[in-house]
Design a protein around this motif. Structure first.
Motif, PDB file in Angstrom:
ATOM      1  N   ILE A  14      97.242  11.453  20.987  1.00 18.66           N
ATOM      2  CA  ILE A  14      96.635  11.497  22.319  1.00 18.66           C
ATOM      3  C   ILE A  14      97.517  10.784  23.337  1.00 18.66           C
ATOM      4  CG2 ILE A  14      94.666  10.697  23.683  1.00 18.66           C
ATOM      5  CD1 ILE A  14      92.951  11.159  21.125  1.00 18.66           C
ATOM      6  N   LEU A  15      98.046   9.621  22.972  1.00 15.28           N
ATOM      7  CA  LEU A  15      98.898   8.876  23.904  1.00 15.28           C
ATOM      8  C   LEU A  15     100.162   9.661  24.241  1.00 15.28           C
ATOM      9  CD1 LEU A  15      98.544   5.253  22.486  1.00 15.28           C
ATOM     10  CD2 LEU A  15      97.598   6.138  24.628  1.00 15.28           C
ATOM     11  N   ARG A  16     100.745  10.312  23.242  1.00  6.17           N
ATOM     12  CA  ARG A  16     101.952  11.113  23.516  1.00  6.17           C
ATOM     13  C   ARG A  16     101.636  12.312  24.392  1.00  6.17           C
ATOM     14  NH1 ARG A  16     103.041   9.398  18.214  1.00  6.17           N
ATOM     15  NH2 ARG A  16     101.960  11.199  17.344  1.00  6.17           N
ATOM     16  N   ALA A  17     100.409  12.822  24.310  1.00  5.16           N
ATOM     17  CA  ALA A  17     100.031  13.967  25.150  1.00  5.16           C
ATOM     18  C   ALA A  17      99.749  13.546  26.588  1.00  5.16           C
ATOM     19  CB  ALA A  17      98.789  14.651  24.567  1.00  5.16           C
ATOM     20  N   VAL A  18      99.354  12.306  26.784  1.00  7.61           N
ATOM     21  CA  VAL A  18      99.063  11.798  28.131  1.00  7.61           C
ATOM     22  C   VAL A  18     100.333  11.263  28.787  1.00  7.61           C
ATOM     23  CG1 VAL A  18      97.753  10.088  29.457  1.00  7.61           C
ATOM     24  CG2 VAL A  18      96.664  11.276  27.534  1.00  7.61           C
ATOM     25  N   PHE A  19     101.113  10.501  28.013  1.00  8.14           N
ATOM     26  CA  PHE A  19     102.353   9.895  28.519  1.00  8.14           C
ATOM     27  C   PHE A  19     103.513  10.620  27.839  1.00  8.14           C
ATOM     28  CE2 PHE A  19      98.919   6.780  28.396  1.00  8.14           C
ATOM     29  CZ  PHE A  19      98.878   6.365  29.717  1.00  8.14           C
ATOM     30  N   ASN A  20     103.800  11.819  28.307  1.00  9.05           N
ATOM     31  CA  ASN A  20     104.620  12.745  27.518  1.00  9.05           C
ATOM     32  C   ASN A  20     106.040  12.939  28.045  1.00  9.05           C
ATOM     33  OD1 ASN A  20     104.010  14.201  29.806  1.00  9.05           O
ATOM     34  ND2 ASN A  20     102.733  15.724  28.776  1.00  9.05           N
ATOM     35  N   ASP A  21     106.499  12.063  28.923  1.00  5.65           N
ATOM     36  CA  ASP A  21     107.850  12.188  29.462  1.00  5.65           C
ATOM     37  C   ASP A  21     108.719  11.086  28.870  1.00  5.65           C
ATOM     38  OD1 ASP A  21     110.193  12.253  30.994  1.00  5.65           O
ATOM     39  OD2 ASP A  21     109.133  12.922  32.798  1.00  5.65           O
ATOM     40  N   SER A  22     109.646  11.446  28.001  1.00  9.86           N
ATOM     41  CA  SER A  22     110.472  10.460  27.303  1.00  9.86           C
ATOM     42  C   SER A  22     111.421   9.720  28.242  1.00  9.86           C
ATOM     43  CB  SER A  22     111.270  11.132  26.181  1.00  9.86           C
ATOM     44  OG  SER A  22     112.126  12.137  26.716  1.00  9.86           O
ATOM     45  N   LYS A  23     111.572  10.209  29.460  1.00 13.47           N
ATOM     46  CA  LYS A  23     112.393   9.490  30.435  1.00 13.47           C
ATOM     47  C   LYS A  23     111.750   8.154  30.810  1.00 13.47           C
ATOM     48  CE  LYS A  23     114.316   9.876  35.129  1.00 13.47           C
ATOM     49  NZ  LYS A  23     114.421  10.750  36.334  1.00 13.47           N
ATOM     50  N   TYR A  24     110.422   8.126  30.761  1.00 13.91           N
ATOM     51  CA  TYR A  24     109.697   6.941  31.214  1.00 13.91           C
ATOM     52  C   TYR A  24     108.918   6.226  30.106  1.00 13.91           C
ATOM     53  CZ  TYR A  24     110.544   8.953  35.836  1.00 13.91           C
ATOM     54  OH  TYR A  24     111.133   9.466  36.966  1.00 13.91           O
ATOM     55  N   PHE A  25     108.572   6.956  29.027  1.00 13.57           N
ATOM     56  CA  PHE A  25     107.643   6.415  28.037  1.00 13.57           C
ATOM     57  C   PHE A  25     108.248   6.428  26.640  1.00 13.57           C
ATOM     58  CE2 PHE A  25     104.991   8.781  31.226  1.00 13.57           C
ATOM     59  CZ  PHE A  25     104.619   7.659  31.954  1.00 13.57           C
ATOM     60  N   ALA A  26     108.035   5.326  25.904  1.00 15.02           N
ATOM     61  CA  ALA A  26     108.498   5.215  24.517  1.00 15.02           C
ATOM     62  C   ALA A  26     107.290   4.976  23.615  1.00 15.02           C
ATOM     63  CB  ALA A  26     109.496   4.070  24.380  1.00 15.02           C
ATOM     64  N   HIS A  27     107.198   5.773  22.550  1.00 13.99           N
ATOM     65  CA  HIS A  27     106.057   5.691  21.634  1.00 13.99           C
ATOM     66  C   HIS A  27     106.526   5.248  20.251  1.00 13.99           C
ATOM     67  CE1 HIS A  27     103.147   7.640  24.351  1.00 13.99           C
ATOM     68  NE2 HIS A  27     104.195   8.322  24.793  1.00 13.99           N
ATOM     69  N   HIS A  28     105.791   4.305  19.668  1.00 10.15           N
ATOM     70  CA  HIS A  28     106.116   3.786  18.346  1.00 10.15           C
ATOM     71  C   HIS A  28     105.013   4.138  17.355  1.00 10.15           C
ATOM     72  CE1 HIS A  28     109.281   1.361  20.203  1.00 10.15           C
ATOM     73  NE2 HIS A  28     108.395   1.067  21.144  1.00 10.15           N
ATOM     74  N   GLN A  29     105.394   4.229  16.088  1.00 11.96           N
ATOM     75  CA  GLN A  29     104.398   4.385  15.033  1.00 11.96           C
ATOM     76  C   GLN A  29     103.625   3.084  14.890  1.00 11.96           C
ATOM     77  OE1 GLN A  29     106.042   5.226  11.190  1.00 11.96           O
ATOM     78  NE2 GLN A  29     104.076   5.696  10.241  1.00 11.96           N
ATOM     79  N   HIS A  30     102.355   3.191  14.494  1.00  8.03           N
ATOM     80  CA  HIS A  30     101.569   1.987  14.259  1.00  8.03           C
ATOM     81  C   HIS A  30     102.183   1.156  13.127  1.00  8.03           C
ATOM     82  CE1 HIS A  30      99.853   5.172  11.686  1.00  8.03           C
ATOM     83  NE2 HIS A  30      99.595   4.216  10.820  1.00  8.03           N
ATOM     84  N   LEU A  31     101.875  -0.126  13.112  1.00  9.68           N
ATOM     85  CA  LEU A  31     102.437  -1.043  12.128  1.00  9.68           C
ATOM     86  C   LEU A  31     101.954  -0.695  10.716  1.00  9.68           C
ATOM     87  CD1 LEU A  31     102.107  -4.483  13.986  1.00  9.68           C
ATOM     88  CD2 LEU A  31     104.067  -2.917  13.911  1.00  9.68           C
ATOM     89  N   PRO A  32     102.644  -1.215   9.676  1.00 16.44           N
ATOM     90  CA  PRO A  32     102.232  -0.931   8.292  1.00 16.44           C
ATOM     91  C   PRO A  32     100.740  -1.211   8.071  1.00 16.44           C
ATOM     92  CG  PRO A  32     104.335  -2.053   8.296  1.00 16.44           C
ATOM     93  CD  PRO A  32     103.859  -2.039   9.725  1.00 16.44           C
ATOM     94  N   GLU A  33     100.121  -0.357   7.283  1.00 10.66           N
ATOM     95  CA  GLU A  33      98.661  -0.383   7.122  1.00 10.66           C
ATOM     96  C   GLU A  33      98.245  -1.402   6.067  1.00 10.66           C
ATOM     97  OE1 GLU A  33      98.195   3.701   6.283  1.00 10.66           O
ATOM     98  OE2 GLU A  33      98.539   4.331   8.343  1.00 10.66           O
ATOM     99  N   ASN A  34      98.435  -2.669   6.422  1.00 10.02           N
ATOM    100  CA  ASN A  34      98.071  -3.768   5.544  1.00 10.02           C
ATOM    101  C   ASN A  34      97.652  -4.933   6.422  1.00 10.02           C
ATOM    102  OD1 ASN A  34      98.953  -6.415   3.990  1.00 10.02           O
ATOM    103  ND2 ASN A  34      98.596  -4.848   2.439  1.00 10.02           N
TER     104      ASN A  34
END
Length: 445
Positions: free
Chosen positions: A148-168
């Motif tokens: 959802i966040l990548r679909a809302v903030f979808n311009d890589s010129k301005y926005f950087a998306h990371h995977q969530h932290l390890p599931e522990n």
């Protein structure tokens, strides 16, 4: 260049119910098994968004998660048709069924941590979805949250998306509910405050004994690294374990900050004076205001039941600010008296706007829980998916969508109805077209 803080509120999902799943959240546990009204909950959320937009604030909308999460139920051994899976789970594992149906993604303060471009080394806005490992029902969210966040903030010129932290739980991360930011103006480099409940690596540090500390120091440090923050732009503060044991499950239940103001309870942090001094040292050119609420005026218990600090602290003209507070603050005598006194003082907080979000409050989330704060430049704002930014037309459309698809009553027995699965998928499929976010849900892929 102009700068804004935009609130992106989570739409309350069609399966909003009171399951009492959040151990450590007093309201969630107290109201367990009551009958919920998803339609009213969604409309209360939309009304709050509209009220903020009418006050002149930029306001966005984030879609809810797909629920029930039938993949969870299949992973734990239930099989066959959707109806059969639901029936089996209702009989053999009702707690798992409740987790699968949870609409907890409505509290988007837990969706992710966001660092604005003024703070990051690459000059982009960074997003990391929270892994929410401490609670089963919330641990189901991060992948779709990222979609959802990548679909809302979808311009890589301005926005950087990371995977969530390890599931522990070593990297237990609860998102922006344990993160705030101090600065002069939104476009200035600021100081990001990461408030953690315990250290996973150092058992000698203080920790709560009754309720879990959901945010670890190690998770906060990892997010700061991912976002390219420096020692000058990130400060790690430990929450007082004693208030966690009183039901303060996130920092945003005991403190809230905005620009040059930190509004907090006397018992919120460990080593408070030391931490305040570090903030002043990090922002020597900013006129910081620290507004401490004395325990003698508002107890931790009153702060938790009223959600005095789970308010939105927003900037008005002339460097003044207002609190967007739940009506529960009006109904608590100690809190109402404190706020009346606060408004008579010479502080930046000069107004309070009360919002009815009782459907959310009964499940343990106030106005601040319902929104994810994103500081943006005018160029970055222009790169945001415009269909997710609230205006009068979208407000009307979403209210009509809720009227069309949401039930006005939901109990545990209703969750056994396989027709609800069809209703939700139909509603969410239509919503993705309204918000133009594409195929973000598993059933669409």
């Amino acid at each position: 260049m102009k700068h804004f803080e935009v609130n992106f509120d989570g739409l309350v999902g069609p399966t909003h119910n009171y399951a009492g799943l959040s151990f450590g959240n007093v309201a969630s546990q107290h109201n367990a098994k009551q009958v919920a009204n998803p339609q009213q909950a969604a409309k209360q959320g939309l009304d709050k968004m509209k009220a903020l937009a009418d006050l002149g604030f930029k306001q966005g909308v984030l879609a809810p998660q797909q629920r029930p999460d039938l993949q969870l139920l299949r992973r734990i051994g239930f099989s066959g048709s959707d109806a059969k899976v639901i029936s089996q789970a209702a009989s053999a594992a009702p707690d798992a069924l409740l987790a699968a149906y949870s609409a907890s993604s409505m509290w988007t303060a837990n969706a992710a941590t966001v660092s604005p471009s003024a703070d990051t080394t690459d000059g982009k806005v960074h997003f990391t979805p929270a892994n929410l490992t401490n609670k089963l029902h919330r641990s189901l969210e991060p992948q779709v949250t990222g979609n959802i966040l990548r679909a809302v903030f979808n311009d890589s010129k301005y926005f950087a998306h990371h995977q969530h932290l390890p599931e522990n739980d070593y990297y237990g991360d609860e998102g922006a509910a344990n993160h705030t930011r101090l600065c002069g103006q939104y476009g200035d480099a600021g100081l990001e405050l990461f408030v953690y409940g315990r250290s996973a690596a150092d058992a000698s540090q203080p920790a709560p004994t009754r309720y879990p500390a959901r945010q670890t120091l190690e998770a906060s440090q990892a997010i700061a690294r991912l976002h390219g923050l420096s020692e000058d732009t990130a400060l790690f503060i430990q929450q007082n374990p004693q208030v966690i044991d009183k039901g303060v499950f996130h920092n945003d239940v005991i403190a809230v900050g905005n620009r040059n103001v930190l509004f907090y309870h006397q018992e919120a942090f460990l080593d408070t004076e030391k931490q305040l001094a570090r903030m002043r040292q990090a922002l020597p050119d900013v006129d910081l205001h620290f507004i401490e609420v004395p325990a003698a005026q508002v107890s931790v218990e009153d702060a938790v039941t009223s959600y005095l600090f789970n308010t939105q602290l927003v900037s008005l003209a002339d460097n003044k600010m207002a609190l967007i507070a739940p009506t529960d603050c009006q109904e608590n005598p100690a809190v109402a008296a404190y706020l009346s006194d606060l408004l008579s003082q010479d502080t930046p907080i000069q107004d309070v706007h009360y919002m009815d979000v009782k459907q959310s409050m009964r499940n343990g989330g106030g106005p601040a829980c319902l929104r994810l704060r994103v500081a943006l430049t005018d160029q970055e704002l222009s790169a945001v998916n415009p269909y997710t930014l609230l205006d009068n037309e979208l407000y009307t459309t979403l209210n009509q969508w809720v009227d069309k698809h949401y039930r006005d009553r939901l109990s545990f027995d209703d969750l056994k109805d396989p027709q609800l699965v069809t209703e939700v998928c139909t509603a969410l499929d239509e919503l993705t077209r309204i918000l133009n976010i594409g195929s973000v849900y598993p059933f669409q892929q």
